[in-house]
Motif scaffolding. Sequence first.
Motif, PDB file in Angstrom:
ATOM      1  N   ALA A  95       0.833  -1.212   0.000  1.00 34.19           N
ATOM      2  CA  ALA A  95       0.000   0.000   0.000  1.00 34.19           C
ATOM      3  C   ALA A  95       0.863   1.256   0.000  1.00 34.19           C
ATOM      4  CB  ALA A  95      -0.934  -0.008   1.211  1.00 34.19           C
ATOM      5  N   LEU A  96       1.916   1.265   0.812  1.00 31.31           N
ATOM      6  CA  LEU A  96       2.794   2.432   0.887  1.00 31.31           C
ATOM      7  C   LEU A  96       3.551   2.630  -0.426  1.00 31.31           C
ATOM      8  CD1 LEU A  96       3.945   4.753   2.503  1.00 31.31           C
ATOM      9  CD2 LEU A  96       5.598   3.172   3.534  1.00 31.31           C
ATOM     10  N   ALA A  97       4.010   1.538  -1.032  1.00 28.00           N
ATOM     11  CA  ALA A  97       4.710   1.629  -2.320  1.00 28.00           C
ATOM     12  C   ALA A  97       3.794   2.229  -3.384  1.00 28.00           C
ATOM     13  CB  ALA A  97       5.191   0.245  -2.748  1.00 28.00           C
ATOM     14  N   LEU A  98       2.528   1.809  -3.388  1.00 32.38           N
ATOM     15  CA  LEU A  98       1.570   2.346  -4.356  1.00 32.38           C
ATOM     16  C   LEU A  98       1.304   3.830  -4.107  1.00 32.38           C
ATOM     17  CD1 LEU A  98      -0.990  -0.605  -4.489  1.00 32.38           C
ATOM     18  CD2 LEU A  98       0.590   0.090  -6.304  1.00 32.38           C
ATOM     19  N   ILE A  99       1.265   4.229  -2.834  1.00 34.47           N
ATOM     20  CA  ILE A  99       1.057   5.651  -2.507  1.00 34.47           C
ATOM     21  C   ILE A  99       2.225   6.478  -3.047  1.00 34.47           C
ATOM     22  CG2 ILE A  99       0.981   7.327  -0.612  1.00 34.47           C
ATOM     23  CD1 ILE A  99      -0.552   5.197   1.014  1.00 34.47           C
ATOM     24  N   ILE A 100       3.448   5.995  -2.838  1.00 35.68           N
ATOM     25  CA  ILE A 100       4.631   6.707  -3.337  1.00 35.68           C
ATOM     26  C   ILE A 100       4.575   6.828  -4.856  1.00 35.68           C
ATOM     27  CG2 ILE A 100       7.150   6.573  -3.592  1.00 35.68           C
ATOM     28  CD1 ILE A 100       7.220   5.211  -0.836  1.00 35.68           C
ATOM     29  N   GLN A 101       4.159   5.752  -5.522  1.00 39.87           N
ATOM     30  CA  GLN A 101       4.091   5.761  -6.982  1.00 39.87           C
ATOM     31  C   GLN A 101       3.009   6.705  -7.492  1.00 39.87           C
ATOM     32  OE1 GLN A 101       3.533   1.644  -8.069  1.00 39.87           O
ATOM     33  NE2 GLN A 101       5.402   0.995  -7.032  1.00 39.87           N
ATOM     34  N   VAL A 102       1.811   6.578  -6.955  1.00 41.75           N
ATOM     35  CA  VAL A 102       0.686   7.331  -7.504  1.00 41.75           C
ATOM     36  C   VAL A 102       0.821   8.830  -7.248  1.00 41.75           C
ATOM     37  CG1 VAL A 102      -0.874   7.222  -5.497  1.00 41.75           C
ATOM     38  CG2 VAL A 102      -1.822   7.221  -7.811  1.00 41.75           C
ATOM     39  N   THR A 103       1.434   9.211  -6.140  1.00 35.72           N
ATOM     40  CA  THR A 103       1.640  10.639  -5.879  1.00 35.72           C
ATOM     41  C   THR A 103       2.678  11.231  -6.831  1.00 35.72           C
ATOM     42  OG1 THR A 103       3.222  10.036  -4.126  1.00 35.72           O
ATOM     43  CG2 THR A 103       0.966  10.579  -3.453  1.00 35.72           C
ATOM     44  N   ASN A 104       3.429  10.367  -7.503  1.00 33.34           N
ATOM     45  CA  ASN A 104       4.380  10.823  -8.523  1.00 33.34           C
ATOM     46  C   ASN A 104       3.860  10.544  -9.935  1.00 33.34           C
ATOM     47  OD1 ASN A 104       7.182  11.728  -7.267  1.00 33.34           O
ATOM     48  ND2 ASN A 104       6.357  10.092  -5.984  1.00 33.34           N
ATOM     49  N   GLY A 105       2.587  10.178 -10.031  1.00 33.82           N
ATOM     50  CA  GLY A 105       1.953  10.016 -11.331  1.00 33.82           C
ATOM     51  C   GLY A 105       2.313   8.738 -12.068  1.00 33.82           C
ATOM     52  N   THR A 106       2.766   7.708 -11.324  1.00 29.94           N
ATOM     53  CA  THR A 106       3.151   6.453 -11.963  1.00 29.94           C
ATOM     54  C   THR A 106       2.506   5.273 -11.247  1.00 29.94           C
ATOM     55  OG1 THR A 106       5.139   6.173 -10.569  1.00 29.94           O
ATOM     56  CG2 THR A 106       5.393   7.426 -12.628  1.00 29.94           C
ATOM     57  N   VAL A 107       2.619   4.107 -11.865  1.00 28.82           N
ATOM     58  CA  VAL A 107       2.149   2.890 -11.219  1.00 28.82           C
ATOM     59  C   VAL A 107       3.086   1.743 -11.599  1.00 28.82           C
ATOM     60  CG1 VAL A 107       0.560   2.339 -13.132  1.00 28.82           C
ATOM     61  CG2 VAL A 107       0.167   1.351 -10.864  1.00 28.82           C
ATOM     62  N   PHE A 108       3.480   0.961 -10.623  1.00 27.32           N
ATOM     63  CA  PHE A 108       4.371  -0.197 -10.745  1.00 27.32           C
ATOM     64  C   PHE A 108       5.836   0.183 -10.989  1.00 27.32           C
ATOM     65  CE2 PHE A 108       0.279  -2.297 -12.195  1.00 27.32           C
ATOM     66  CZ  PHE A 108       0.074  -2.958 -11.003  1.00 27.32           C
ATOM     67  N   ALA A 109       6.111   1.191 -11.815  1.00 33.43           N
ATOM     68  CA  ALA A 109       7.492   1.569 -12.116  1.00 33.43           C
ATOM     69  C   ALA A 109       7.539   3.026 -12.545  1.00 33.43           C
ATOM     70  CB  ALA A 109       8.068   0.676 -13.210  1.00 33.43           C
ATOM     71  N   PRO A 110       8.674   3.702 -12.357  1.00 28.09           N
ATOM     72  CA  PRO A 110       8.779   5.127 -12.713  1.00 28.09           C
ATOM     73  C   PRO A 110       8.500   5.418 -14.178  1.00 28.09           C
ATOM     74  CG  PRO A 110      10.623   4.484 -11.317  1.00 28.09           C
ATOM     75  CD  PRO A 110       9.901   3.218 -11.683  1.00 28.09           C
ATOM     76  N   GLU A 111       8.709   4.438 -15.072  1.00 25.55           N
ATOM     77  CA  GLU A 111       8.486   4.706 -16.493  1.00 25.55           C
ATOM     78  C   GLU A 111       7.038   4.522 -16.922  1.00 25.55           C
ATOM     79  OE1 GLU A 111      10.287   0.418 -17.570  1.00 25.55           O
ATOM     80  OE2 GLU A 111      10.413   1.614 -15.741  1.00 25.55           O
ATOM     81  N   PHE A 112       6.185   3.977 -16.025  1.00 25.00           N
ATOM     82  CA  PHE A 112       4.791   3.732 -16.374  1.00 25.00           C
ATOM     83  C   PHE A 112       3.924   4.881 -15.856  1.00 25.00           C
ATOM     84  CE2 PHE A 112       5.872  -1.041 -15.969  1.00 25.00           C
ATOM     85  CZ  PHE A 112       6.507  -1.009 -17.201  1.00 25.00           C
ATOM     86  N   LEU A 113       3.765   5.918 -16.669  1.00 30.04           N
ATOM     87  CA  LEU A 113       2.962   7.070 -16.274  1.00 30.04           C
ATOM     88  C   LEU A 113       1.483   6.713 -16.303  1.00 30.04           C
ATOM     89  CD1 LEU A 113       4.799   9.909 -18.256  1.00 30.04           C
ATOM     90  CD2 LEU A 113       5.068   9.298 -15.843  1.00 30.04           C
ATOM     91  N   ILE A 114       0.734   7.241 -15.340  1.00 29.18           N
ATOM     92  CA  ILE A 114      -0.718   7.046 -15.311  1.00 29.18           C
ATOM     93  C   ILE A 114      -1.342   7.981 -16.332  1.00 29.18           C
ATOM     94  CG2 ILE A 114      -2.807   7.230 -13.921  1.00 29.18           C
ATOM     95  CD1 ILE A 114      -1.120   6.538 -11.471  1.00 29.18           C
ATOM     96  N   GLN A 115      -1.918   7.417 -17.385  1.00 24.59           N
ATOM     97  CA  GLN A 115      -2.457   8.211 -18.484  1.00 24.59           C
ATOM     98  C   GLN A 115      -3.981   8.229 -18.517  1.00 24.59           C
ATOM     99  OE1 GLN A 115      -0.614   6.482 -21.963  1.00 24.59           O
ATOM    100  NE2 GLN A 115       1.394   7.376 -21.510  1.00 24.59           N
ATOM    101  N   GLU A 116      -4.590   7.290 -17.804  1.00 27.34           N
ATOM    102  CA  GLU A 116      -6.055   7.212 -17.807  1.00 27.34           C
ATOM    103  C   GLU A 116      -6.591   7.483 -16.404  1.00 27.34           C
ATOM    104  OE1 GLU A 116      -4.142   4.534 -18.494  1.00 27.34           O
ATOM    105  OE2 GLU A 116      -4.465   3.875 -20.571  1.00 27.34           O
ATOM    106  N   THR A 117      -7.709   8.173 -16.349  1.00 24.53           N
ATOM    107  CA  THR A 117      -8.317   8.510 -15.057  1.00 24.53           C
ATOM    108  C   THR A 117      -8.737   7.257 -14.295  1.00 24.53           C
ATOM    109  OG1 THR A 117      -9.145  10.586 -15.977  1.00 24.53           O
ATOM    110  CG2 THR A 117     -10.145   9.819 -13.928  1.00 24.53           C
ATOM    111  N   PHE A 118      -9.262   6.259 -15.022  1.00 23.83           N
ATOM    112  CA  PHE A 118      -9.731   5.058 -14.324  1.00 23.83           C
ATOM    113  C   PHE A 118      -8.576   4.315 -13.656  1.00 23.83           C
ATOM    114  CE2 PHE A 118      -8.561   3.043 -18.332  1.00 23.83           C
ATOM    115  CZ  PHE A 118      -8.087   1.807 -17.938  1.00 23.83           C
ATOM    116  N   VAL A 119      -7.381   4.379 -14.239  1.00 26.26           N
ATOM    117  CA  VAL A 119      -6.221   3.752 -13.616  1.00 26.26           C
ATOM    118  C   VAL A 119      -5.906   4.433 -12.296  1.00 26.26           C
ATOM    119  CG1 VAL A 119      -3.731   3.321 -13.809  1.00 26.26           C
ATOM    120  CG2 VAL A 119      -5.227   2.934 -15.787  1.00 26.26           C
ATOM    121  N   LEU A 120      -5.922   5.768 -12.300  1.00 24.42           N
ATOM    122  CA  LEU A 120      -5.688   6.535 -11.071  1.00 24.42           C
ATOM    123  C   LEU A 120      -6.699   6.162  -9.992  1.00 24.42           C
ATOM    124  CD1 LEU A 120      -4.150   8.845  -9.637  1.00 24.42           C
ATOM    125  CD2 LEU A 120      -5.825  10.430 -10.620  1.00 24.42           C
TER     126      LEU A 120
END
Length: 331
Positions: A95-120
């Motif tokens: 959960a904490l890892a996901l929080i760190i990722q999503v607050t930086n606009g990514t998911v799973f890895a720094p190169e995977f930017l969140i591009q869709e609202t539903f993913v966020l």
Amino acid sequence: MQYRFMLFFIVISAITPIIANAHVKWFTEVAPVKASIENILSPLFLTISLLAAIILAILPQVLPYVMNLEFSKLLNEKLSNLRRYSRYFLKYGTALALIIQVTNGTVFAPEFLIQETFVLIFVWVAIALLLIPHHFFTKIGAVVLLGLFIHMTIRIGIFHMLDYGFYVAIIGVLLVGHTKYESIGFPFLYLGTGLSLCWVAVEKWVYPSMSLDIVMNHGVPTFGFEPEIFIVLAAFVEFIVGYLLVVGILNRLLALVVTIIFVLTTMLFGITEIIGHFMIHVILIIFIIEGVSFYNPPFKMHKTKLDQMIFVFLNFIFVLSTFVLIYYRFA
């Protein structure tokens, strides 16, 4: 004896390039250029492969003597008392890892930017579910994470997502908690993490230009080695660590050494490293706690020491060859 043994692995980790546990895609814009198979299977590569196989064949025969030392027994007892917290580390660490990722606009890895609202939205849903202290909500959160991973696999490609196959293992552990299959959870986590490390290591052999760019532009110390040789050695160290995790050898010490290396990479690469490797830190803490008490290494199916050594030697060569072949052909 115990100090000489530990010193050996500290030295090995010291000559491990800091890049060894960094995903090269995070830190370079250089286009991936596949090396020829002749350059990959160089005399240096073949020589190190044989030496590594020999050392790995001997290692399981040395370990029982080390584990019988008083210091090792005391450490094992202390860490074993923490095993009841392992699943909580994984659940809330994820959960904490996901929080760190999503607050930086990514998911799973720094190169995977969140591009869709539903993913966020679904990432935050997964976080909320994992934070609820009940295994039913944990399982729902794991299903949401699985859906996100499948979505990213379709978007990014399966061979790229194999770099992060340990997330599938994490999801598996969360799903089987409080079920009759709970006992297979952590062995699956060892397997998934080890295979991910092996897969990422092969990238450095197949696409050496990206690693070379990082060594040159980020001031990575090469400890007197030529950069090209350094990268080959780096990949071998990472591959061997992954292999040892898979076969259930030396997991506590390995986890500690790799954790130290990750701390060093954080000082070199900064926030991107924290975002990308925080989840790995959580897994390594679990490995330090768990050890391999639940795991029966495959080489133990053979009775004599010679048979065990031959098995480990041949098995390592087979696994190494298979990974290189599959990565070179499909990635």
